[in-house]
Design an enzyme around this catalytic site. Structure first.
Site, PDB file in Angstrom:
ATOM      1  CD  GLU A   1      -3.273   0.565   2.178  1.00 53.62           C
ATOM      2  OE1 GLU A   1      -3.803  -0.308   1.856  1.00 53.62           O
ATOM      3  OE2 GLU A   1      -3.512   1.430   2.836  1.00 53.62           O
TER       4      GLU A   1
ATOM      5  CG  HIS B   1       5.719 -29.953   2.873  1.00 53.14           C
ATOM      6  ND1 HIS B   1       6.230 -30.921   2.728  1.00 53.14           N
ATOM      7  CD2 HIS B   1       6.484 -29.407   3.701  1.00 53.14           C
ATOM      8  CE1 HIS B   1       6.937 -31.298   3.610  1.00 53.14           C
ATOM      9  NE2 HIS B   1       7.441 -30.334   4.354  1.00 53.14           N
TER      10      HIS B   1
ATOM     11  CE  LYS C   1     -11.697   3.292   2.328  1.00 55.80           C
ATOM     12  NZ  LYS C   1     -11.100   4.190   3.378  1.00 55.80           N
TER      13      LYS C   1
HETATM   14  O1  PA5 Z   1      -3.211   2.479   5.580  1.00 57.31           O
HETATM   15  C1  PA5 Z   1      -4.414   2.730   5.446  1.00 57.31           C
HETATM   16  O2  PA5 Z   1      -4.380   4.201   5.498  1.00 57.31           O
HETATM   17  C2  PA5 Z   1      -5.527   2.188   5.299  1.00 57.31           C
HETATM   18  O3  PA5 Z   1      -5.075   0.830   5.131  1.00 57.31           O
HETATM   19  C3  PA5 Z   1      -6.292   2.231   6.226  1.00 57.31           C
HETATM   20  O4  PA5 Z   1      -5.942   1.889   7.544  1.00 57.31           O
HETATM   21  C4  PA5 Z   1      -7.598   1.562   5.909  1.00 57.31           C
HETATM   22  O5  PA5 Z   1      -8.244   2.018   4.652  1.00 57.31           O
HETATM   23  C5  PA5 Z   1      -8.551   1.716   7.146  1.00 57.31           C
HETATM   24  O6  PA5 Z   1      -8.932   3.039   7.301  1.00 57.31           O
HETATM   25  P1  PA5 Z   1      -9.568   3.736   8.582  1.00 57.31           P
HETATM   26  O7  PA5 Z   1      -8.615   3.620   9.556  1.00 57.31           O
HETATM   27  O8  PA5 Z   1      -9.671   5.250   8.235  1.00 57.31           O
HETATM   28  O9  PA5 Z   1     -11.018   3.129   8.724  1.00 57.31           O
END
Ligand code: PA5
Length: 527
Positions: A323, A352, A455
């Site tokens: 990410e 395995h 989203k």
């Molecule tokens: O690292 C990030 O910013 C994302 O993976 C968020 O943690 C994830 O989308 C969840 O977001 P939030 O904590 O606003 O619910």
């Protein structure tokens, strides 16, 4: 290379952090002798970028934000007294709250003591806590049992609720969302709320929010007077928030020593601030990623911890790395499509599964082994003079050797033991390696535009779904996907409409499908 040459290379490049009980062996990555010299100017920039970031520069330019996860374990380095105080106060309030929960001073509505924790979150608001809970959990000793909702899958949540069973009345719910508006987490909260209310229990009396001030979740928790609220700050990213309340509160509830976790991370940060690259394991990791995938993601990183406790480390790192580094454009706006694919599970289990391909098949990866020196557990002899732990260690060394012999690169990260200090250090180590690598390839590691795009796309799909349901309600006449798409004026969305109709007829008792001569001629109506 001869055995003597390999031994020399091993000794020359081994990076040992004694105080941390951690070392990194890069000798089985086949970089050339001048590699570090060639990379020195880029690495100098990476050190400078990191220094600026730690001093409070806007290191996330798209969101105009500071990037402050390193201050969480060294508040004295925060760029303002307010930030320092916020971090220190949060740790104190976490400890106070946890002591009150453990002592029964804060009790569930009907029971004497909270026994379980249900954490509801996703991405950075779940993966870190899940990793820590699994790596450091001791089923017989944990102060509380941990459970997680990390998706919007009704069946998945049902299974968790079944496991909690009658203990729901003594379960503390942690709802974690930095933005306070993430759909999966909101849905999980509503499912949990219903479960409590079905038993005549107040959800608010069992719930805690960890979220940004003023978010939807924050407002709800405040209006309904939940048990407690803990902060998330805009200068901490979701996937680097595990040393904030996001990770510290659940860990402390479970009985994990959060001071040690923070100390391990802080100590690792001290090592990885060094500009002596050969003494800095985060710099070496970043450089090896750069070498391993040509700075372009051309090869995947396979993470193989030989330790069951670290099985979730690969999942945690998959998010942290992918990410952060998986970005379309660099900081100059050039299209680069960067990233490093990360996958893995644990050894020797994976020997395995896919290690066959690693050894003999397509050469599109490099491996990071994680070796834990002290076996832990009972040293049962499985053969005269040989324990199961000996086998585990033997499999790691054997696979490392076998991969080298078949021309595949690997690194080995060793830690003395899996404990709070080392887990804190591992998290800090990879956080900084990601930061360094991002500088080497000139990208912003701290935003996630792709997540936002997903989203938005899901919201569009859901809105189309309600239009389909409305349209079905207008006539009892069964209609095909094509006819419905025409009525909706959405022929360009025909495929989506067809998929949604299949879903609706399988899940909504009122939506009926009449089979046609092909799946595409099925006709749908609402009864
Ligand atoms: O690292 C990030 O910013 C994302 O993976 C968020 O943690 C994830 O989308 C969840 O977001 P939030 O904590 O606003 O619910």
């Amino acid at each position: 290379m001869t055995a003597a040459q390999l031994w020399d290379r091993y000794r020359r490049y081994l990076c040992r952090c004694d105080e941390l009980g951690l070392s990194l062996d890069i000798s089985r990555m086949r970089f050339e002798d001048d590699f570090f010299d060639r990379m020195a100017p880029s690495m100098a920039k990476a050190y400078a970028d990191m220094k600026a970031l730690e001093s409070g520069a806007i290191a996330n330019p798209d969101e105009q934000r500071m990037v402050g996860h390193y201050w969480l374990r060294a508040p004295e380095l925060a760029p303002s007294p307010e930030i320092r105080a916020a971090i220190e106060e949060a740790v104190v309030s976490i400890k106070t709250f946890v002591n009150e929960i453990h002592a029964g001073e804060r009790r569930p509505e009907r029971e004497a003591l909270f026994t379980d924790v249900l954490l509801i979150g996703i991405g950075g608001s779940a993966l870190g806590p899940q990793f820590i809970a699994d790596a450091l959990g001791e089923p017989r000793l944990d102060r509380m049992n941990m459970h997680f909702f990390d998706n919007t899958d009704p069946d998945g949540m049902d299974r968790v609720l079944q496991r909690i069973g009658e203990r729901l009345s003594s379960t503390l719910c942690l709802i974690i969302s930095k933005s306070g508006g993430t759909a999966e987490t909101r849905n999980g909260m509503l499912v949990a709320r219903k479960a409590y209310e079905d038993q005549g229990l107040s959800f608010a009396a069992h719930s805690v929010a960890i979220t940004g001030a003023g978010s939807k979740l924050d407002k709800l928790a405040s209006e309904e007077q939940w048990l407690a609220r803990f902060p998330m700050w805009d200068w901490v990213g979701g996937r680097t928030s595990v040393m904030a309340a996001v990770g510290l509160l659940p860990a402390a509830l479970q009985g994990i020593d959060i001071d040690e976790l923070l100390e391990g991370a802080a100590l690792c940060d001290r090592y990885t601030r060094s500009e002596d690259t050969f003494a800095n394991p985060a710099a070496l990791l970043a450089l090896m990623w750069h070498f391993g995938c040509d700075g372009k993601g051309s090869k995947d990183m396979v993470l193989l911890p030989y330790k069951d406790r670290l099985v979730l480390f690969s999942r945690y790192l998959q998010q942290l790395i992918m990410e952060s580094l998986g970005k379309a454009e660099d900081l100059d706006g050039e299209r680069v499509e960067q990233g490093i694919t990360v996958y893995g599970n644990k050894g020797s289990t994976d020997q395995h599964a896919y290690v066959q391909q690693l050894r003999d098949g397509v050469r599109n990866f490099f491996v990071t082994f994680v070796d834990v020196i002290q076996s832990g557990g009972e040293m049962v002899e499985v053969e005269p003079g040989v324990t199961s732990g000996d086998y585990l260690h033997g499999f790691l060394l054997g696979t490392r050797q076998a991969l080298y012999e078949s021309g595949r690169d690997s690194m080995t990260l060793s830690i003395d033991i899996v404990d709070e200090k080392r887990v804190g250090a591992l998290i800090a180590l990879f956080e900084r390696a990601v930061g360094f690598y991002a500088s080497l390839v000139n990208i912003n590691a701290y935003h996630q535009p792709g997540v936002e795009a997903g989203k938005k796309a899901a919201a569009a799909v859901l809105s189309l779904r309600s239009r389909i349901l409305d349209e079905l309600g207008k006539s009892a006449q069964p209609r095909t996907a094509e006819q419905l798409a025409e009525s909706l004026g959405a022929l360009d969305q025909i495929e989506l409409i067809h998929k949604q109709l299949e879903y609706l007829s399988a899940n909504y008792p009122g939506v009926v499908a009449e089979a046609g001569s092909t799946p595409f001629d099925a006709a749908y109506s609402r009864v």
